[in-house]
Motif scaffolding. Structure first.
Motif, PDB file in Angstrom:
ATOM      1  N   LEU A 103      -5.116 -22.981  13.170  1.00 38.21           N
ATOM      2  CA  LEU A 103      -5.697 -21.697  12.795  1.00 38.21           C
ATOM      3  C   LEU A 103      -5.280 -20.636  13.800  1.00 38.21           C
ATOM      4  N   GLU A 104      -5.376 -19.376  13.384  1.00 40.91           N
ATOM      5  CA  GLU A 104      -5.233 -18.247  14.300  1.00 40.91           C
ATOM      6  C   GLU A 104      -6.569 -17.530  14.318  1.00 40.91           C
ATOM      7  N   ALA A 105      -7.278 -17.611  15.438  1.00 42.77           N
ATOM      8  CA  ALA A 105      -8.652 -17.137  15.533  1.00 42.77           C
ATOM      9  C   ALA A 105      -8.729 -15.714  16.052  1.00 42.77           C
ATOM     10  N   GLY A 106      -9.607 -14.922  15.437  1.00 39.98           N
ATOM     11  CA  GLY A 106      -9.862 -13.575  15.912  1.00 39.98           C
ATOM     12  C   GLY A 106      -8.717 -12.618  15.661  1.00 39.98           C
ATOM     13  N   THR A 132      -5.405 -22.200  17.507  1.00 39.22           N
ATOM     14  CA  THR A 132      -6.530 -23.133  17.511  1.00 39.22           C
ATOM     15  C   THR A 132      -6.198 -24.336  16.644  1.00 39.22           C
ATOM     16  N   ALA A 144      -8.424 -24.872  21.647  1.00 37.69           N
ATOM     17  CA  ALA A 144      -7.993 -23.476  21.529  1.00 37.69           C
ATOM     18  C   ALA A 144      -7.296 -23.016  22.797  1.00 37.69           C
ATOM     19  N   ASP A 156     -12.771 -16.356  24.626  1.00 38.03           N
ATOM     20  CA  ASP A 156     -11.805 -16.823  23.639  1.00 38.03           C
ATOM     21  C   ASP A 156     -12.219 -18.157  23.025  1.00 38.03           C
ATOM     22  N   THR A 203     -14.662 -17.150  20.397  1.00 41.42           N
ATOM     23  CA  THR A 203     -13.950 -16.598  19.242  1.00 41.42           C
ATOM     24  C   THR A 203     -13.360 -17.706  18.381  1.00 41.42           C
ATOM     25  N   ALA A 204     -12.762 -18.716  19.025  1.00 41.33           N
ATOM     26  CA  ALA A 204     -12.185 -19.830  18.272  1.00 41.33           C
ATOM     27  C   ALA A 204     -13.269 -20.588  17.510  1.00 41.33           C
ATOM     28  N   ALA A 262     -14.228 -18.722  14.399  1.00 40.38           N
ATOM     29  CA  ALA A 262     -13.207 -18.824  13.349  1.00 40.38           C
ATOM     30  C   ALA A 262     -13.298 -20.161  12.626  1.00 40.38           C
ATOM     31  N   VAL A 263     -13.565 -21.239  13.356  1.00 42.01           N
ATOM     32  CA  VAL A 263     -13.705 -22.552  12.735  1.00 42.01           C
ATOM     33  C   VAL A 263     -14.945 -22.578  11.843  1.00 42.01           C
ATOM     34  N   GLU A 281     -16.251 -20.104  10.285  1.00 39.89           N
ATOM     35  CA  GLU A 281     -15.974 -19.314   9.081  1.00 39.89           C
ATOM     36  C   GLU A 281     -15.058 -20.082   8.128  1.00 39.89           C
TER      37      GLU A 281
END
Length: 691
Positions: free
Chosen positions: A444-447, A453, A506, A533, A536-537, A540-541, A543
């Motif tokens: 994933l790419e978080a934020g 991530t 991450a 950070d 933030t990661a 994102a997970v 979500e």
């Protein structure tokens, strides 16, 4: 009997045993040599030879045959050197080959050995004391080695063994890299041969200014503590000088502005030009690339580098065959610079130079931070990838032959392939132990800033069937990247996930792979940026997997900087993190070494508030979540005082916590039983508090 994953990972050194390493290619490209263990569980490295034309592999050196029943014995100096380089293997862990391709040499059990490569004959050479880092002169006539603080030399025929330079005091050492160079500058050498084999550049360091610490073994109170010179932040470093030493006994000091540039970062000496040095100021905001006149010892400044944060030491400066200066420097990206002119586009991050030619370099580089490719970077700005795909690649070049290593997400394991102009590729044998599981990794790419991530669920998890507790598993700090397109890199993360977690790895700001600006965002702010950070990661997970993760149950675990980050998480953000396991954490940055700590946080005498803000000790009264601290009592890098001081502060504040001391364990934990039980105890602790 089934062996647990943690024990098997320790036994196989994380499944690296059996993979060819220390690869070299003969000048004519006809032969590839490398160190490889006999199988995937034996730690003793052997020297092998691969014939490029036929693909046939032959053992050149088997330590078991040379040592017999006596087995291998390591000196204290060699054990320290291996600790600095994070070396856990045995037998042959390094060797050197001369430029003619006729001879190789190596150290084994403290003795010096030479191999005539044409005949395959191995012989012991006369030596004194415990041999460290032997190197052949390019012409194949002599071997130099460090021993007992001296630099010594002997002919490959065994004649003329003698000391070239010797210490005058107990704190003086010739021919070895000082602690800071080996631990923090990725420079493990202390001498460099001239191209004609008649002289050397030799480092001399004196530890007299460095404070003495004492590392005791509480399990054996009858033993004397080990005295260690440790340059903690804000305290004196070793005094480092460089000398031109002839085989005839002549000696000339190399002169540069040592008051302004205390650190000797890089040294190269090839037949293409005068020796090159890269020196660095104590605050690391200024650096110079110097050319050396070995006759007089004078130096000339070729490049001056500066930064408001820090100048990073990258691939060593070098000459092209035509005499052009090549460096890797910070710009919009990490870029190749030729005679002061950047020649690579900002779409590629150059990681290291493999080989230099008149019109190009072969390098490792990334256009995706999770991947590492081998590329041809032309001095006209052209980029020609030599590898492709979601993988981490490396390369070694010799004549018309290039050896490519690959570790990808598609297969758990590493391949090593030999490519020669005009011939079909051949493979070098890999005999590593098969991994007992296959990681299932989602990237994933978080934020808004796209934090790379990796997410791993248990292999039997059915999407939407149950909401799992989350386990953050970061390193999270400078100089180490975890989120890479390599399945082998996620074996332990997958095993942790299989214990009933959603594991999240991450790489936030400060980690490699994203360029100079990204890496420098942690300047003076470990406790803010790197923790933010991870949060933030996690968001994102949550979500991306609302039906699969339960963010009311979040744990975090890590080692070294990851240990610092884990303890920081429960101290500073108990609203997000509910339990932490912190292994070998740096809890008070004033106790960590000069070069690393001052690079990011400055001088503690001049900026005490920066150190206070990033220290865990003042945060001790904030603890309201379960915290397990783990530390090896023999750790000479992040000393056990880090954990003991935090534990004392927590006790003084009345905050319950758990401390797990590991007697006789250093910053590495390669022992099978320790590694196995350590992982099982961590998982048990996390499960208890995330149930």
């Amino acid at each position: 009997m089934t062996v647990s994953y943690p024990r098997l990972a320790a036994r196989t050194l994380r499944f690296t045993l059996g993979i060819p390493r220390n690869v070299t290619v003969s000048p004519d490209g006809a032969t590839v040599r490398f160190i490889r263990t006999h199988d995937g569980v034996t730690r003793t490295g052997q020297l092998w030879e691969h014939d490029v034309a036929t693909g046939r592999e032959t053992v050149l050196v088997d330590p078991a045959e040379l040592l017999g029943d006596a087995g291998e014995q390591l000196s204290a100096e060699e054990r320290s050197r291996r600790e600095r380089s994070r070396e856990s293997a045995a037998g042959l862990v390094g060797y050197d080959v001369d430029a003619t391709g006729r001879w190789a040499c190596f150290a084994l059990s403290g003795a010096l050995w030479a191999v005539h490569l044409g005949a395959g004959a191995v012989s012991a050479l006369p030596s004194v004391g415990a041999v460290i880092d032997p190197r052949l002169d390019p012409t194949g006539r002599h071997v130099a080695y460090a021993s007992g603080g001296s630099l010594r030399v002997v002919g490959v025929d065994g004649s003329g063994e003698r000391a070239l330079v010797s210490p005058q005091t107990d704190t003086e050492v010739w021919g070895q890299a000082e602690f800071i160079a080996a631990e923090e500058m990725d420079r493990h050498r202390g001498f460099w041969w001239s191209p004609d084999g008649t002289s050397l550049l030799v480092e001399r360091f004196d530890d007299a200014p460095v404070q003495t610490w004492h590392v005791a073994d509480p399990e054996h109170p009858e033993r004397q503590p080990v005295s260690q010179r440790y340059p903690a932040a804000g305290t004196p470093n070793a005094e480092v000088t460089l000398w031109h030493v002839g085989l005839d006994g002549s000696r000339t000091e190399i002169v540069w502005d040592r008051d302004g540039f205390e650190y000797l970062g890089r040294v190269t000496w090839t037949r293409h030009g005068a020796p090159l040095l890269q020196v660095l100021s104590r605050d690391q905001k200024r650096s110079q690339v110097l050319s050396v006149d070995v006759t007089t010892g004078a130096t000339s400044v070729l490049r001056t580098l500066a930064s408001d944060t820090w100048v990073e030491l990258t691939s060593a400066p070098r000459w092209t065959p035509a005499g052009r200066l090549v460096t890797v420097e910070a710009g919009d990206a990490w870029q190749v610079v030729v005679d002061e002119a950047p020649v690579t586009p900002p779409t590629w991050q150059v990681r290291s130079i493999v080989e230099t030619f008149d019109d190009c370099v072969i390098a490792t580089a990334s256009d995706d931070p999770t991947q590492v490719q081998v590329v041809r970077l032309g001095f006209d700005g052209s980029v020609t990838p030599l590898t492709e795909g979601a993988a981490v690649h490396g390369a070694v070049v010799g004549g018309p032959t290039t050896v490519i290593s690959r570790s990808g997400l598609d297969v758990v394991g590493t391949t090593v392939t030999v490519h020669r102009d005009g011939a079909d590729p051949t493979s070098v044998g890999v005999v590593s132990e098969p991994a007992p599981l296959e990681p299932r990794v989602t990237m994933l790419e978080a934020g808004e800033i796209g934090i790379r991530t990796a997410v791993l669920f248990p292999r039997d998890h059915q999407p939407g069937s149950v909401r799992l507790p989350v386990l953050m598993d970061p390193y999270g700090g400078p100089h180490a990247q975890r989120v890479l397109s390599s399945a082998r890199a996620f074996l332990e993360a997958q095993w942790l996930a299989d214990q009933g977690f959603c594991v999240v790895v991450a790489d936030g700001r400060g980690t490699p792979g994203r360029g100079p600006a990204w890496e420098r965002l942690v300047h003076e702010d470990f406790a803010g940026v790197t923790l933010d950070d991870q949060v933030t990661a996690l968001a994102a997970v949550a979500e991306a997997y609302p039906d699969d993760v339960d963010i009311s149950r979040v744990g975090i675990t890590g080692w070294s900087y990851g240990g610092y980050l884990s303890a920081l998480a429960v101290l500073k953000r108990p609203d997000v993190f509910h339990v932490a396991v912190a292994g070998a954490p740096v809890t008070e940055w004033r106790l960590y070494d000069t070069c690393y700590t001052e690079r990011y946080l400055g001088d503690p005498a001049q900026q005490p508030e920066v150190y206070d803000r990033n220290s865990l000790i003042p945060m001790a009264p904030l603890l309201e979540r379960p915290l397990m601290l783990i530390h090896g009592l023999a750790d000479d890098n992040v000393v056990a005082a880090h954990t003991l001081r935090l534990s004392s502060a927590l006790l003084a504040a009345g905050r319950p916590h758990t401390v797990l001391p590991l007697s006789g364990v250093t910053h590495m934990t390669p022992q099978e039983v320790v590694a196995e039980n350590l992982k099982l105890l961590q998982v048990q602790f996390l499960k208890e508090h995330l149930a």
